[in-house]
Design a protein around this motif. Structure first.
Motif, PDB file in Angstrom:
ATOM      1  N   GLN A 148     -11.882 -35.318 -16.135  1.00 61.12           N
ATOM      2  CA  GLN A 148     -12.468 -34.021 -15.785  1.00 61.12           C
ATOM      3  C   GLN A 148     -12.332 -33.734 -14.292  1.00 61.12           C
ATOM      4  O   GLN A 148     -12.575 -32.617 -13.844  1.00 61.12           O
ATOM      5  N   LEU A 149     -11.950 -34.749 -13.537  1.00 62.19           N
ATOM      6  CA  LEU A 149     -11.824 -34.646 -12.075  1.00 62.19           C
ATOM      7  C   LEU A 149     -10.399 -34.983 -11.661  1.00 62.19           C
ATOM      8  O   LEU A 149      -9.787 -35.861 -12.251  1.00 62.19           O
ATOM      9  N   THR A 150      -9.899 -34.325 -10.595  1.00 57.60           N
ATOM     10  CA  THR A 150      -8.681 -34.838  -9.969  1.00 57.60           C
ATOM     11  C   THR A 150      -9.090 -35.911  -8.958  1.00 57.60           C
ATOM     12  O   THR A 150     -10.262 -36.012  -8.583  1.00 57.60           O
ATOM     13  N   VAL A 151      -8.112 -36.681  -8.501  1.00 55.23           N
ATOM     14  CA  VAL A 151      -8.403 -37.691  -7.476  1.00 55.23           C
ATOM     15  C   VAL A 151      -8.910 -36.994  -6.207  1.00 55.23           C
ATOM     16  O   VAL A 151      -9.797 -37.500  -5.510  1.00 55.23           O
ATOM     17  N   GLU A 152      -8.379 -35.789  -5.942  1.00 56.71           N
ATOM     18  CA  GLU A 152      -8.824 -35.029  -4.767  1.00 56.71           C
ATOM     19  C   GLU A 152     -10.308 -34.656  -4.902  1.00 56.71           C
ATOM     20  O   GLU A 152     -11.067 -34.730  -3.923  1.00 56.71           O
ATOM     21  N   GLN A 153     -10.723 -34.253  -6.107  1.00 54.65           N
ATOM     22  CA  GLN A 153     -12.134 -33.900  -6.318  1.00 54.65           C
ATOM     23  C   GLN A 153     -13.029 -35.133  -6.215  1.00 54.65           C
ATOM     24  O   GLN A 153     -14.151 -35.056  -5.705  1.00 54.65           O
ATOM     25  N   LEU A 154     -12.529 -36.263  -6.678  1.00 50.52           N
ATOM     26  CA  LEU A 154     -13.272 -37.525  -6.526  1.00 50.52           C
ATOM     27  C   LEU A 154     -13.478 -37.819  -5.043  1.00 50.52           C
ATOM     28  O   LEU A 154     -14.565 -38.240  -4.617  1.00 50.52           O
ATOM     29  N   GLN A 155     -12.431 -37.584  -4.253  1.00 56.32           N
ATOM     30  CA  GLN A 155     -12.505 -37.784  -2.812  1.00 56.32           C
ATOM     31  C   GLN A 155     -13.519 -36.812  -2.189  1.00 56.32           C
ATOM     32  O   GLN A 155     -14.305 -37.199  -1.325  1.00 56.32           O
ATOM     33  N   GLU A 156     -13.516 -35.559  -2.672  1.00 52.36           N
ATOM     34  CA  GLU A 156     -14.473 -34.556  -2.160  1.00 52.36           C
ATOM     35  C   GLU A 156     -15.906 -34.972  -2.477  1.00 52.36           C
ATOM     36  O   GLU A 156     -16.804 -34.815  -1.641  1.00 52.36           O
ATOM     37  N   GLU A 157     -16.120 -35.494  -3.672  1.00 56.57           N
ATOM     38  CA  GLU A 157     -17.461 -35.966  -4.038  1.00 56.57           C
ATOM     39  C   GLU A 157     -17.936 -37.053  -3.077  1.00 56.57           C
ATOM     40  O   GLU A 157     -19.098 -37.072  -2.672  1.00 56.57           O
ATOM     41  N   LEU A 158     -17.019 -37.952  -2.742  1.00 57.33           N
ATOM     42  CA  LEU A 158     -17.388 -39.058  -1.851  1.00 57.33           C
ATOM     43  C   LEU A 158     -17.690 -38.548  -0.441  1.00 57.33           C
ATOM     44  O   LEU A 158     -18.587 -39.067   0.240  1.00 57.33           O
ATOM     45  N   ILE A 159     -16.950 -37.515  -0.025  1.00 60.36           N
ATOM     46  CA  ILE A 159     -17.218 -36.900   1.286  1.00 60.36           C
ATOM     47  C   ILE A 159     -18.628 -36.307   1.290  1.00 60.36           C
ATOM     48  O   ILE A 159     -19.398 -36.492   2.239  1.00 60.36           O
ATOM     49  N   ALA A 160     -18.989 -35.627   0.186  1.00 62.11           N
ATOM     50  CA  ALA A 160     -20.333 -35.039   0.077  1.00 62.11           C
ATOM     51  C   ALA A 160     -21.404 -36.133   0.083  1.00 62.11           C
ATOM     52  O   ALA A 160     -22.444 -35.991   0.724  1.00 62.11           O
ATOM     53  N   LYS A 161     -21.127 -37.254  -0.631  1.00 57.40           N
ATOM     54  CA  LYS A 161     -22.115 -38.332  -0.724  1.00 57.40           C
ATOM     55  C   LYS A 161     -22.316 -39.058   0.598  1.00 57.40           C
ATOM     56  O   LYS A 161     -23.433 -39.403   0.967  1.00 57.40           O
ATOM     57  N   THR A 162     -21.211 -39.316   1.310  1.00 56.11           N
ATOM     58  CA  THR A 162     -21.310 -40.131   2.521  1.00 56.11           C
ATOM     59  C   THR A 162     -21.527 -39.283   3.767  1.00 56.11           C
ATOM     60  O   THR A 162     -21.959 -39.806   4.795  1.00 56.11           O
ATOM     61  N   GLY A 163     -21.200 -37.989   3.668  1.00 52.81           N
ATOM     62  CA  GLY A 163     -21.324 -37.130   4.841  1.00 52.81           C
ATOM     63  C   GLY A 163     -20.241 -37.348   5.878  1.00 52.81           C
ATOM     64  O   GLY A 163     -20.347 -36.911   7.012  1.00 52.81           O
ATOM     65  N   GLU A 164     -19.176 -38.049   5.496  1.00 49.24           N
ATOM     66  CA  GLU A 164     -18.059 -38.273   6.429  1.00 49.24           C
ATOM     67  C   GLU A 164     -16.756 -37.745   5.849  1.00 49.24           C
ATOM     68  O   GLU A 164     -16.586 -37.731   4.635  1.00 49.24           O
ATOM     69  N   ASN A 165     -15.844 -37.358   6.725  1.00 50.01           N
ATOM     70  CA  ASN A 165     -14.499 -37.038   6.276  1.00 50.01           C
ATOM     71  C   ASN A 165     -13.833 -38.328   5.782  1.00 50.01           C
ATOM     72  O   ASN A 165     -13.916 -39.366   6.438  1.00 50.01           O
ATOM     73  N   ILE A 166     -13.211 -38.258   4.614  1.00 53.74           N
ATOM     74  CA  ILE A 166     -12.549 -39.423   4.009  1.00 53.74           C
ATOM     75  C   ILE A 166     -11.174 -38.992   3.529  1.00 53.74           C
ATOM     76  O   ILE A 166     -11.019 -37.912   2.938  1.00 53.74           O
ATOM     77  N   LYS A 167     -10.170 -39.826   3.797  1.00 54.67           N
ATOM     78  CA  LYS A 167      -8.801 -39.484   3.413  1.00 54.67           C
ATOM     79  C   LYS A 167      -8.068 -40.684   2.828  1.00 54.67           C
ATOM     80  O   LYS A 167      -8.060 -41.757   3.443  1.00 54.67           O
ATOM     81  N   ILE A 168      -7.448 -40.483   1.667  1.00 52.81           N
ATOM     82  CA  ILE A 168      -6.471 -41.471   1.214  1.00 52.81           C
ATOM     83  C   ILE A 168      -5.270 -41.284   2.144  1.00 52.81           C
ATOM     84  O   ILE A 168      -4.660 -40.215   2.158  1.00 52.81           O
TER      85      ILE A 168
END
Lengths: 198, 198
Positions: free
Chosen positions: B168-188
Motif C-alpha cells: 500500500q506504500l511506495t518505498v518513498e512513502q515509507l521514507q516520508e513516514e520515517l521523516i515525520a516520525k523522527t523529525g529529520e530529513n532522511i535519504k536513501i
C-alpha cells in the motif's frame, strides 16, 4: 630421497594450508629451507592459477563486512567453478578476509585494467612534469615512471594491494593460493564500498 | 472537541507509529474514520518530508542483507541529519527493510532521474511505435505513454517501487513516514545489489 622431519612438514602446512605431500616435496626440493619452500609453493600456486584462469566461474558467494559503528560497509562477490567450493570453509574465509581488507584499504578498482583512463593520464602527466625537471635521460625517466605507476596500482587496485592481514602477499597472490588449495579457478568478480560522508 | 476512544487512538498509533497527539487530532479531523486518518497522516508526513528535504544529511548508516545461501547480497547507505537518529531503532529497522526490499525487488536505479537516458529513449520508442498503430489521437497517446513510463519507474526505481512488506506504500512513502516520525530529513543515498550469475 632425504627423510623430512614431520614437525617441519606440519609447520609448512600450518603456514601455507597446503597438503602434506605438496609440503614434503617442497621441503625436499629446497633442502628443508622453509622460507624457500614457501616461495616455491607460491610459484607453483601462481602456475596452477594461470592454468586454471580460463575456466568458467559461474558459482560463488556474495559476502559483506560492516565495520562496527555501521559507518563503513563492503559488499563483495567471489566466483568459483562449483557450488561445492562455494561452501568450502577456506573459500568463505577468503571472502570474509577480502571484504574486511576492502573496508580497511579502500581500493578504488579491482585491477589496473579497470583504472579510469582519464585519471591515469592525469597522474602520468603530473609525474612526467616532475621527472622532466630532474634532467635525467629519457630512458631512466620511463623506468621511474613505470615504477611510480606500479606503485599507484598497489595503492588503488584491490588485486595489487598488500593483503591487510599479511603484507608479504598481495590480494592476487592470496587468491592464487586459494586456487592452488581448492583446485578451482577463483575470481574476485566485483565489490562495492560505502562510507558515510564520502 | 469530540472525545476519542483511547483504543482507537492506540490502534492508529500501532499502524502508523506516530505520536499520541498526532493520532488523536487525525481521528478528530476525520470523525474517527481510521482509514481516512491514516490517509491524512500520510499527507501530513509527505508535507513534513517536503519541508525537511533541503536539510543536510551528513550522518547515517551502511546496512546489508545477505539472502540465505549467499547468492544474493545488498549494501545500502541511508543518511540522516544526526548520529542520534542514525542509532534510532526505527531508523535501523528502515535500513534493514530497505536492504531486504532491494534483494527481493531488484531495483536498477534509485529514482527516475537516475534512469539511463539511452535506455529510457529506447523504451519510449518501442511504446510509441506500439501506440501509433492503435490509431488513437495524439493527445490520448501522450497520456497513455506517460502512464506506461510511470509504470516502468515503478518497476525499476527503488523509491517508486511498492514496499515489499506493505504494497500500500511506495518505498518513498515509507521514507516520508520515517521523516515525520523522527523529525529529520532522511535519504536513501545509494545501494548496490550483487547476484551470482548475473
Amino acid at each position: 630421497m632425504a627423510k623430512i622431519d614431520l614437525k617441519l612438514i606440519k609447520k609448512l602446512r600450518d603456514r601455507t594450508g597446503l597438503g602434506m605431500m605438496d609440503c614434503k616435496h617442497a621441503l625436499q626440493e629446497t633442502n628443508c629451507d622453509i622460507e624457500k619452500a614457501i616461495e616455491l609453493l607460491r610459484k607453483k600456486g601462481a602456475d596452477i592459477a594461470a592454468k586454471r584462469s580460463g575456466r568458467e566461474t559461474s558459482e560463488g558467494i556474495v559476502n559483506t563486512y560492516i565495520h562496527p559503528g555501521s559507518k563503513i560497509g563492503v559488499l563483495v562477490e567471489i566466483n568459483c567453478e562449483t557450488d561445492f567450493v562455494a561452501r568450502n570453509d577456506q573459500f568463505v574465509q577468503f571472502a570474509h578476509d577480502v571484504a574486511m581488507h576492502i573496508a580497511a584499504m579502500k581500493p578504488l578498482y579491482l585491477r589496473p585494467e579497470n583504472v579510469d583512463p582519464k585519471f591515469l593520464e592525469h597522474e602520468k602527466n603530473i609525474l612526467k612534469e616532475q621527472l622532466a625537471e630532474s634532467g635525467k635521460p629519457e630512458k631512466v625517466i620511463d623506468q621511474i615512471l613505470e615504477g611510480k605507476i606500479n606503485k599507484l596500482y598497489e595503492n588503488i587496485c584491490l588485486l595489487k594491494q598488500p593483503f591487510v592481514k599479511n603484507d608479504q602477499l598481495t590480494v592476487e597472490q592470496l587468491q592464487e593460493e586459494l586456487i592452488a588449495k581448492t583446485g578451482e579457478n577463483i575470481k574476485i568478480h566485483r565489490f562495492c564500498r560505502f562510507e558515510i560522508g564520502t
